[in-house]
Design a protein around this motif. Structure first.
Motif, mmCIF file in Angstrom:
data_model
loop_
_atom_site.group_PDB
_atom_site.id
_atom_site.type_symbol
_atom_site.label_atom_id
_atom_site.label_comp_id
_atom_site.label_asym_id
_atom_site.label_seq_id
_atom_site.Cartn_x
_atom_site.Cartn_y
_atom_site.Cartn_z
ATOM 1 N N ILE A 218 0.794 -1.228 0.000
ATOM 2 C CA ILE A 218 0.000 0.000 0.000
ATOM 3 C C ILE A 218 0.825 1.275 0.000
ATOM 4 O O ILE A 218 0.253 2.363 -0.043
ATOM 5 N N LEU A 219 2.155 1.162 0.024
ATOM 6 C CA LEU A 219 2.971 2.371 0.134
ATOM 7 C C LEU A 219 4.089 2.435 -0.897
ATOM 8 O O LEU A 219 4.689 3.490 -1.089
ATOM 9 N N ALA A 220 4.366 1.341 -1.574
ATOM 10 C CA ALA A 220 5.507 1.292 -2.488
ATOM 11 C C ALA A 220 5.309 2.231 -3.673
ATOM 12 O O ALA A 220 4.182 2.458 -4.132
ATOM 13 N N LEU A 221 6.428 2.749 -4.171
ATOM 14 C CA LEU A 221 6.386 3.649 -5.319
ATOM 15 C C LEU A 221 5.866 2.924 -6.564
ATOM 16 O O LEU A 221 5.246 3.542 -7.435
ATOM 17 N N THR A 222 6.120 1.616 -6.626
ATOM 18 C CA THR A 222 5.632 0.846 -7.779
ATOM 19 C C THR A 222 4.111 0.878 -7.865
ATOM 20 O O THR A 222 3.549 0.853 -8.968
ATOM 21 N N LEU A 223 3.430 0.930 -6.719
ATOM 22 C CA LEU A 223 1.972 1.005 -6.732
ATOM 23 C C LEU A 223 1.512 2.320 -7.337
ATOM 24 O O LEU A 223 0.549 2.350 -8.122
ATOM 25 N N SER A 224 2.185 3.415 -7.006
ATOM 26 C CA SER A 224 1.843 4.714 -7.590
ATOM 27 C C SER A 224 2.023 4.686 -9.101
ATOM 28 O O SER A 224 1.205 5.234 -9.848
ATOM 29 N N ILE A 225 3.105 4.044 -9.554
ATOM 30 C CA ILE A 225 3.352 3.954 -10.994
ATOM 31 C C ILE A 225 2.292 3.093 -11.659
ATOM 32 O O ILE A 225 1.792 3.420 -12.749
ATOM 33 N N GLU A 226 1.916 1.986 -11.019
ATOM 34 C CA GLU A 226 0.878 1.120 -11.576
ATOM 35 C C GLU A 226 -0.436 1.863 -11.719
ATOM 36 O O GLU A 226 -1.150 1.703 -12.717
ATOM 37 N N VAL A 227 -0.769 2.672 -10.727
ATOM 38 C CA VAL A 227 -2.019 3.429 -10.763
ATOM 39 C C VAL A 227 -2.018 4.408 -11.941
ATOM 40 O O VAL A 227 -3.037 4.564 -12.631
ATOM 41 N N VAL A 228 -0.872 5.054 -12.184
ATOM 42 C CA VAL A 228 -0.777 5.980 -13.311
ATOM 43 C C VAL A 228 -0.935 5.226 -14.630
ATOM 44 O O VAL A 228 -1.666 5.665 -15.534
ATOM 45 N N ILE A 229 -0.253 4.084 -14.749
ATOM 46 C CA ILE A 229 -0.346 3.283 -15.973
ATOM 47 C C ILE A 229 -1.777 2.822 -16.207
ATOM 48 O O ILE A 229 -2.299 2.890 -17.332
#
Length: 314
Positions: A218-229
């Motif tokens: 719930i906090l990893a930067l990869t999750l933020s990138i996935e959400v943008v993609i």
């Protein structure tokens, strides 16, 4: 469906107002960790813990909205990118409370055993007799209810005058100001609501069996990138696109990761290079469908209907 919820909260502020956020996992993490700590450390009921996590994430969204009044483009994106990294360090500084890299244990489920058992007696005649089957079905429909509720909320707001002003801010903020509209108020509102809904989704996520209060979830930067993609592939500024793409993203990624089909030239399997193939697929979609899958499907279906309705030449 939780990926869809996260993506919708990002699209609400970035897809409509154009205020790019590259660290939206901050809201998911704040909501999830706040709810988990309240439940585990202070023995607060899950419902109250989720509510407090939602409010706290909304407050952070409100505070983050103020830099958006002065900064645009890459400067604002950089602030939002740094924010979750700071939060990640805070998690590591206080491992006794926040669990550090290992995260926290799963808090109590939203539904008590008694409620699950009560619903289970209703499901038993339908063939769902084991407690596991009953629990899975209950939490599935609970998540579906949350997903549809968040979608309806964003859909109503973006189709109202609020969504019109958001789009106008995205297109030309100076024109909005010249029309006598307080753009700052709407930009702060967008960040606040986006943060609150993102925090709510994160708080609910850690209270269901599929989620845990872990930095990697719930906090990893990869999750933020996935959400943008997800939002871009589905169609920015549509809400429907990110909602559908969030679900499709999971199934496509899961199918690639679990595939044992061999790749002769590389001498490996699809599952071994699944993420490379997945991101290449995403790049192809962005290259050929820059507006996103849902807008393209909408335009294509509209063209088909118009061609059928138009009279054929004699």
């Amino acid at each position: 469906m939780f990926l869809g919820m996260f993506a919708m909260s990002w699209d609400y502020v970035s897809g409509y107002t154009g205020q790019l956020s590259f660290g939206h996992s901050m809201f998911f993490g704040i909501g999830g960790y706040t709810a988990a700590v309240l439940n585990l450390q202070l023995d607060v009921s899950p419902v109250i813990a989720i509510l407090v996590g939602t409010i706290f994430a909304g407050v952070v969204g409100f505070a983050l909205g103020f830099p958006a009044l002065r900064l645009r483009g890459p400067y604002l994106a950089l602030i939002t990118l740094i924010a979750p990294l700071v939060l990640m360090q805070i998690v590591n500084i206080f491992p006794g409370v926040l669990g550090g890299d290992a995260g926290l244990p799963s808090p109590d489920d939203v539904l008590s055993d008694g409620i699950v058992e009560t619903i289970g007696t209703t499901l038993a005649p339908l063939g769902f007799e084991s407690p596991f089957e009953q629990e899975v079905l209950v939490y599935y429909y609970l998540t579906l209810l949350l997903f549809l509720g968040i979608y309806a909320l964003f859909f109503v707001f973006t189709r109202s005058y609020v969504g019109t002003i958001f789009t106008a801010i995205h297109e030309d903020e100076d024109a909005v100001l010249s029309a006598g509209i307080n753009a700052a108020k709407f930009k702060i509102f967008a960040f606040t609501m986006s943060g609150a809904v993102g925090g709510f989704a994160g708080a609910a996520f850690v209270h269901v069996p599929v989620g845990d209060p872990l930095p990697s979830e719930i906090l990893a930067l990869t999750l933020s990138i996935e959400v943008v993609i997800i939002s871009i592939v589905g169609g920015m500024g549509t809400i429907t696109g990110p909602a559908i793409a969030g679900i499709g993203y999971y199934f496509v990624r899961d199918a690639l990761q679990t595939s044992d089909v061999g790749i002769p030239i590389l001498g490996t399997t699809v599952g071994h290079v699944s993420m490379v193939l997945f991101f290449l697929l995403a790049l192809l979609v962005l290259f050929f469908l820059p507006k996103g899958v849902v807008p393209w499907a909408t335009e294509w279906s509209r063209d088909v209907l118009e061609s059928r309705e138009s009279p054929t030449p004699s």
